[in-house]
Motif scaffolding. Structure first.
Motif, mmCIF file in Angstrom:
data_model
loop_
_atom_site.group_PDB
_atom_site.id
_atom_site.type_symbol
_atom_site.label_atom_id
_atom_site.label_comp_id
_atom_site.label_asym_id
_atom_site.label_seq_id
_atom_site.Cartn_x
_atom_site.Cartn_y
_atom_site.Cartn_z
ATOM 1 N N TRP A 54 -5.076 3.833 -1.077
ATOM 2 C CA TRP A 54 -6.102 3.110 -0.322
ATOM 3 C C TRP A 54 -6.495 3.895 0.935
ATOM 4 C CZ3 TRP A 54 -7.477 -1.779 -2.254
ATOM 5 C CH2 TRP A 54 -8.463 -2.441 -1.521
ATOM 6 N N CYS A 55 -5.543 4.614 1.482
ATOM 7 C CA CYS A 55 -5.753 5.313 2.751
ATOM 8 C C CYS A 55 -6.415 6.680 2.600
ATOM 9 C CB CYS A 55 -4.414 5.478 3.476
ATOM 10 S SG CYS A 55 -3.699 3.902 4.005
ATOM 11 N N ILE A 56 -6.645 7.124 1.387
ATOM 12 C CA ILE A 56 -7.292 8.426 1.202
ATOM 13 C C ILE A 56 -8.727 8.325 1.709
ATOM 14 C CG2 ILE A 56 -8.128 10.126 -0.463
ATOM 15 C CD1 ILE A 56 -5.719 9.438 -2.207
ATOM 16 N N PRO A 57 -9.056 9.151 2.675
ATOM 17 C CA PRO A 57 -10.416 9.079 3.221
ATOM 18 C C PRO A 57 -11.436 9.672 2.246
ATOM 19 C CG PRO A 57 -9.204 10.848 4.271
ATOM 20 C CD PRO A 57 -8.239 10.142 3.350
ATOM 21 N N SER A 58 -12.628 9.169 2.348
ATOM 22 C CA SER A 58 -13.722 9.706 1.544
ATOM 23 C C SER A 58 -14.987 9.754 2.401
ATOM 24 C CB SER A 58 -13.929 8.859 0.293
ATOM 25 O OG SER A 58 -14.037 7.498 0.640
ATOM 26 N N PRO A 59 -14.926 10.540 3.501
ATOM 27 C CA PRO A 59 -16.083 10.593 4.400
ATOM 28 C C PRO A 59 -17.280 11.253 3.716
ATOM 29 C CG PRO A 59 -14.461 12.234 5.043
ATOM 30 C CD PRO A 59 -13.854 11.411 3.929
ATOM 31 N N GLY A 60 -18.439 10.788 4.099
ATOM 32 C CA GLY A 60 -19.662 11.388 3.595
ATOM 33 C C GLY A 60 -19.996 11.039 2.165
ATOM 34 N N SER A 61 -19.339 10.029 1.622
ATOM 35 C CA SER A 61 -19.638 9.630 0.250
ATOM 36 C C SER A 61 -19.798 8.126 0.192
ATOM 37 C CB SER A 61 -18.527 10.086 -0.692
ATOM 38 O OG SER A 61 -17.368 9.314 -0.490
ATOM 39 N N TRP A 62 -20.173 7.633 -0.965
ATOM 40 C CA TRP A 62 -20.327 6.191 -1.124
ATOM 41 C C TRP A 62 -19.005 5.509 -1.449
ATOM 42 C CZ3 TRP A 62 -19.216 4.256 -5.964
ATOM 43 C CH2 TRP A 62 -19.227 5.162 -7.022
ATOM 44 N N THR A 102 -3.459 -5.408 -0.075
ATOM 45 C CA THR A 102 -3.705 -4.122 0.581
ATOM 46 C C THR A 102 -5.025 -4.148 1.345
ATOM 47 O OG1 THR A 102 -2.483 -3.052 -1.202
ATOM 48 C CG2 THR A 102 -3.802 -1.629 0.214
ATOM 49 N N ARG A 103 -6.032 -4.761 0.763
ATOM 50 C CA ARG A 103 -7.324 -4.870 1.455
ATOM 51 C C ARG A 103 -7.156 -5.674 2.742
ATOM 52 N NH1 ARG A 103 -12.260 -8.386 0.793
ATOM 53 N NH2 ARG A 103 -13.962 -7.059 1.484
ATOM 54 N N TRP A 104 -6.417 -6.777 2.645
ATOM 55 C CA TRP A 104 -6.186 -7.600 3.839
ATOM 56 C C TRP A 104 -5.414 -6.819 4.905
ATOM 57 C CZ3 TRP A 104 -1.613 -9.518 5.984
ATOM 58 C CH2 TRP A 104 -1.801 -10.416 7.040
ATOM 59 N N LEU A 105 -4.349 -6.130 4.469
ATOM 60 C CA LEU A 105 -3.562 -5.342 5.424
ATOM 61 C C LEU A 105 -4.390 -4.220 6.038
ATOM 62 C CD1 LEU A 105 -0.131 -5.137 3.563
ATOM 63 C CD2 LEU A 105 -0.591 -6.283 5.755
ATOM 64 N N HIS A 106 -5.248 -3.599 5.248
ATOM 65 C CA HIS A 106 -6.109 -2.535 5.770
ATOM 66 C C HIS A 106 -7.033 -3.096 6.846
ATOM 67 C CE1 HIS A 106 -9.577 0.284 5.704
ATOM 68 N NE2 HIS A 106 -8.588 1.165 5.724
ATOM 69 N N GLY A 107 -7.590 -4.279 6.597
ATOM 70 C CA GLY A 107 -8.453 -4.904 7.597
ATOM 71 C C GLY A 107 -7.698 -5.309 8.853
ATOM 72 N N ALA A 108 -6.475 -5.790 8.672
ATOM 73 C CA ALA A 108 -5.683 -6.264 9.811
ATOM 74 C C ALA A 108 -5.047 -5.126 10.605
ATOM 75 C CB ALA A 108 -4.591 -7.219 9.324
ATOM 76 N N THR A 112 -4.487 3.889 9.710
ATOM 77 C CA THR A 112 -3.295 4.598 10.188
ATOM 78 C C THR A 112 -2.043 3.742 10.067
ATOM 79 O OG1 THR A 112 -4.674 5.887 11.698
ATOM 80 C CG2 THR A 112 -2.298 5.862 12.133
ATOM 81 N N GLN A 113 -2.118 2.499 10.515
ATOM 82 C CA GLN A 113 -0.942 1.632 10.455
ATOM 83 C C GLN A 113 -0.587 1.274 9.008
ATOM 84 O OE1 GLN A 113 1.089 0.960 13.022
ATOM 85 N NE2 GLN A 113 -0.251 2.345 14.143
ATOM 86 N N LEU A 114 -1.592 1.086 8.160
ATOM 87 C CA LEU A 114 -1.325 0.844 6.741
ATOM 88 C C LEU A 114 -0.639 2.055 6.128
ATOM 89 C CD1 LEU A 114 -1.543 -0.864 4.161
ATOM 90 C CD2 LEU A 114 -3.836 0.114 3.832
ATOM 91 N N LEU A 115 -1.084 3.230 6.488
ATOM 92 C CA LEU A 115 -0.464 4.458 5.991
ATOM 93 C C LEU A 115 1.002 4.526 6.401
ATOM 94 C CD1 LEU A 115 -0.768 7.227 4.584
ATOM 95 C CD2 LEU A 115 -1.465 8.139 6.809
ATOM 96 N N TYR A 116 1.298 4.264 7.663
ATOM 97 C CA TYR A 116 2.689 4.287 8.134
ATOM 98 C C TYR A 116 3.541 3.249 7.415
ATOM 99 C CZ TYR A 116 1.163 7.254 12.040
ATOM 100 O OH TYR A 116 0.657 8.270 12.798
ATOM 101 N N LEU A 117 2.997 2.041 7.243
ATOM 102 C CA LEU A 117 3.719 0.989 6.538
ATOM 103 C C LEU A 117 3.985 1.401 5.088
ATOM 104 C CD1 LEU A 117 4.896 -1.881 6.367
ATOM 105 C CD2 LEU A 117 2.559 -2.688 5.863
ATOM 106 N N ALA A 118 2.979 1.940 4.418
ATOM 107 C CA ALA A 118 3.131 2.351 3.019
ATOM 108 C C ALA A 118 4.171 3.463 2.886
ATOM 109 C CB ALA A 118 1.790 2.814 2.460
#
Length: 170
Positions: A54-62, A102-108, A112-118
């Motif tokens: 979930w934490c993998i960034p995808s900048p510049g894309s849809w 995971t979506r809820w945790l990502h929003g909350a 970065t914090q989701l990544l550390y928790l995971a």
């Protein structure tokens, strides 16, 4: 204590591939303490992998957050559905719940914090897995060291234990 043939089946019926996977996996998981550790740690590892993806960034894309996790969950679900439709539907429910969590945790928490928790959950759960396989409990190496596909079998094996407790066939 379970047996190497943890999955009930008719001896005259052809064995399905999922039954063969479970028979081998169960053979490597005879110790009841190791089984209990797996029931806790395997879902934790599954969730942590979903959260890491979930934490993998995808900048510049849809692609938005969760795209890679969703793609991986879909691929794993297709594997499970092909192996057993009832277990496939069960894993679909697991993936939907873990995706929503995971979506809820990502929003909350934010990425970065989701990544550390995971990462923390992943490390602690794998330590638990290796303790379960140590000479203290199982004394056998994990199944995935013989075939990486067993990394996919672990979660559905845990789900199959729940199905058996509920009296559901798969």
């Amino acid at each position: 204590m379970s047996t190497a043939h943890d999955t009930p089946h008719d001896a005259t019926a052809p064995r399905r591939p999922i039954d063969v996977w479970f028979a081998h996996y169960s053979g490597d998981h005879q110790n009841t303490a190791n089984q209990a550790i797996h029931v806790l740690c395997v879902p934790a590892i599954l969730w942590s992998v979903i959260a890491l993806l979930w934490c993998i960034p995808s900048p510049g894309s849809w692609f938005g957050p969760g795209f890679w996790a969703g793609a991986a969950m879909f691929a794993a679900w297709a594997f499970y559905y092909r192996a057993s439709r009832p277990l496939g539907f069960g894993m679909l429910a697991v993936f939907v719940l873990m995706g929503w969590l995971t979506r809820w945790l990502h929003g909350a928490l934010g990425t970065t914090q989701l990544l550390y928790l995971a990462i923390a959950v992943f490390v602690v759960a794998w330590i638990g897995q290796f303790i379960g396989h140590s000479k203290l409990f199982e004394g056998k190496r994990p199944s995935f060291l013989t075939d990486l596909r067993y990394l996919l079998i672990g979660p559905v094996w845990v789900l199959s234990k729940l199905y058996r407790k509920l009296g559901w066939s798969y």
